[in-house]
Scaffold this motif. Structure first.
Motif, short mmCIF file in Angstrom:
data_model
loop_
_atom_site.label_atom_id
_atom_site.label_comp_id
_atom_site.label_asym_id
_atom_site.label_seq_id
_atom_site.Cartn_x
_atom_site.Cartn_y
_atom_site.Cartn_z
N ILE A 83 -3.61 -0.23 6.09
CA ILE A 83 -3.85 1.10 5.53
C ILE A 83 -2.91 2.14 6.10
O ILE A 83 -2.86 3.27 5.59
CB ILE A 83 -5.31 1.54 5.74
CG1 ILE A 83 -5.65 1.73 7.21
CG2 ILE A 83 -6.27 0.57 5.07
CD1 ILE A 83 -7.05 2.29 7.45
N LEU B 142 -4.82 -2.75 -5.05
CA LEU B 142 -5.53 -2.21 -3.87
C LEU B 142 -6.63 -3.14 -3.37
O LEU B 142 -6.63 -3.52 -2.19
CB LEU B 142 -6.08 -0.82 -4.19
CG LEU B 142 -5.02 0.28 -4.37
CD1 LEU B 142 -5.67 1.58 -4.84
CD2 LEU B 142 -4.27 0.51 -3.06
N TRP C 160 -0.71 4.07 3.71
CA TRP C 160 -1.02 5.40 3.16
C TRP C 160 -0.35 6.49 3.98
O TRP C 160 0.08 7.52 3.43
CB TRP C 160 -2.54 5.62 3.14
CG TRP C 160 -3.24 4.82 2.09
CD1 TRP C 160 -3.97 3.69 2.27
CD2 TRP C 160 -3.26 5.08 0.68
NE1 TRP C 160 -4.45 3.23 1.05
CE2 TRP C 160 -4.03 4.06 0.07
CE3 TRP C 160 -2.69 6.08 -0.12
CZ2 TRP C 160 -4.24 4.02 -1.31
CZ3 TRP C 160 -2.90 6.03 -1.48
CH2 TRP C 160 -3.67 5.01 -2.07
N VAL D 42 -5.11 -6.40 -1.93
CA VAL D 42 -4.49 -6.22 -0.62
C VAL D 42 -5.54 -6.13 0.48
O VAL D 42 -5.44 -6.79 1.52
CB VAL D 42 -3.58 -4.97 -0.61
CG1 VAL D 42 -3.21 -4.58 0.82
CG2 VAL D 42 -2.31 -5.22 -1.40
N TYR D 43 -6.57 -5.31 0.25
CA TYR D 43 -7.61 -5.17 1.26
C TYR D 43 -8.33 -6.49 1.51
O TYR D 43 -8.64 -6.84 2.66
CB TYR D 43 -8.64 -4.11 0.82
CG TYR D 43 -8.09 -2.71 0.72
CD1 TYR D 43 -7.15 -2.23 1.64
CD2 TYR D 43 -8.51 -1.85 -0.28
CE1 TYR D 43 -6.65 -0.95 1.55
CE2 TYR D 43 -8.02 -0.55 -0.38
CZ TYR D 43 -7.09 -0.10 0.54
OH TYR D 43 -6.60 1.17 0.45
N ILE E 229 0.83 -1.20 0.00
CA ILE E 229 0.00 0.00 0.00
C ILE E 229 0.86 1.25 0.00
O ILE E 229 0.56 2.24 -0.69
CB ILE E 229 -0.93 0.00 1.22
CG1 ILE E 229 -1.99 -1.09 1.08
CG2 ILE E 229 -1.60 1.36 1.41
CD1 ILE E 229 -3.00 -0.84 -0.03
N SER F 105 -12.76 -0.10 -4.56
CA SER F 105 -11.72 0.70 -5.21
C SER F 105 -12.27 1.47 -6.40
O SER F 105 -11.93 2.64 -6.62
CB SER F 105 -10.55 -0.20 -5.65
OG SER F 105 -9.88 -0.73 -4.53
#
Length: 402
Positions: A149, A125, A152, A128-129, A28, A345
């Motif tokens: 997260i 994205l 980020w 990964v989530y 991320i 996303s």
């Protein structure tokens, strides 16, 4: 897979789980840094390619379109693809696209390369989530998502300032090449993630299957409102401040730094979400964020220091807000999780587009104060959509793929 309960034994991550989450957080961070690093280098990129800054802005806009396109196109198929292999391939593609961008001789090639970066990020994205949800026991899901997260925050605190510094030494092309190397390193670290001999689903998951999961449509609408408000204010805040105080671009970097520090510090309190329940905390957190937006015009008028200080609690609350949304969306059945996160996303970057187009018109015609009021309204709407939910509507416990 081994069954993991939500009892006291599941109060802490195992060493393997911690390493897996660290790999996902790095992924991320790489995606976030390469998406955010253009801002401090935009002037240099435009000068080098012989175009205006707005042209580079449009080229970068192709990135957002690529993310949304890939996320929405891949959403029904993400659970058909083994997660680890998908992440490795997409991160390797991102590295290649970044390297191509570093050799761009004109803005068309740059735009194409950035579009390719977006396509890769649109796969990375949601994957990964979804995998963060797969790897976490139900009682630790919010903390797992919170760790991931935090990437980020690393992108904001380290990625943006470091990109600006390295561009002074190696130029913007050198920064893109360095980021390509980091993407390749991230792809390599994904090798330690738990793999599967088969996909989670025997067939592609339709959008209908994904959105018929309990609460998914509501959460996607919440995501749309939430992200329109965030991108609408974040995009135009620096421009508003520079007009008010005749400030330079460095002020935007300080705001990003303060926001990122707050966003990252909030990870220490993610356990509250697991103990109290994301549904219970959603509406209060969203109302507090609405309050931040309503205060922003006053803080901006008070001076640069006030808005820099306000960015830290903004980051803290946005960490909780994002964690709430991602935790709930990734908490459904594994067989549809990838599809749901792909939709998430896609909706996020559709909101990014709407924020630039619609909220940009609000800002141009009525100013930042009205823009902030509209953003606050979006968050109040999101809070309203999260009210009236009972803990029984939360997903049932799942297993950890060990």
């Amino acid at each position: 897979m081994t069954e993991t309960t939500a009892g006291p034994a599941a109060a802490r991550f195992s060493g393997a789980q911690s390493r897996h989450l660290a790999c996902l957080m790095l992924g991320i961070a790489v995606v976030g840094a390469q998406a955010l690093m253009v801002a401090p280098m935009l002037t240099d990129m435009a000068r080098d390619l012989g175009v205006g800054p707005a042209v580079i802005g449009r080229a970068h806009g192709v990135y957002g379109a690529g993310v949304a396109l890939a996320a929405l196109a891949a959403a029904p198929r993400l659970d058909l693809w083994p997660r680890r292999a998908t992440l490795i391939a997409a991160m390797a593609a991102l590295a290649l696209a970044l390297l191509t961008a570093s050799f761009a001789g004109n803005w068309w090639v740059l735009a194409a390369a950035m579009g390719a970066c977006g396509l890769a990020a649109g796969i990375i994205l949601p994957s990964v989530y979804a995998l963060a949800g797969d790897l976490s026991p139900p009682a630790l899901r919010a903390r797992a998502v919170g760790r991931v997260i935090t990437g980020w925050s690393l992108a904001l605190v380290l990625g943006v300032p470091l990109a600006a510094f390295l561009s002074e030494l190696f130029g913007w092309r050198g920064v893109f090449a360095i980021m390509a190397g980091l993407a390749a390193l991230s792809a390599f670290t994904f090798l330690i993630l738990p793999g599967r001999s088969e996909a989670l689903s025997a067939a592609s998951v339709s959008y209908r299957q994904a959105i018929t999961q309990p609460g998914v449509v509501r959460l996607l609408l919440v995501t749309l409102a939430y992200m329109i408000a965030f991108y609408g204010t974040y995009t135009f805040l620096s421009d508003h401040l520079r007009g008010l105080h005749d400030a330079g671009a460095g002020l935007g970097g300080l705001i990003a730094l303060s926001y990122g520090l707050g966003f990252g510090a909030a990870v220490a309190f993610d356990g509250l979400l697991d103990r109290l329940g994301p549904w219970r905390l959603a509406a209060p957190v969203f109302v507090l964020i609405a309050g931040i937006y309503l205060v922003q015009p006053w803080a901006a008028a008070a001076g640069p220091l006030a808005i820099v200080l306000l960015a830290a609690p903004w980051g803290v609350l946005n960490h909780f807000g994002l964690n709430i949304i991602v935790s709930l969306l990734s908490g459904g059945p594994e067989a549809t999780c990838g599809a749901v996160m792909g939709l998430y996303s896609g909706v996020t970057y559709i909101a990014h587009f709407i924020a630039g187009a619609v909220m940009g018109l609000v800002y141009a015609d009525f100013g930042f104060t009205v823009l902030a009021l509209v953003a606050g309204g979006w968050l109040v709407l999101a809070a309203g959509m999260m009210m009236g939910r009972s803990p029984s509507s939360q997903p049932s416990p799942r297993t950890y793929p060990g």
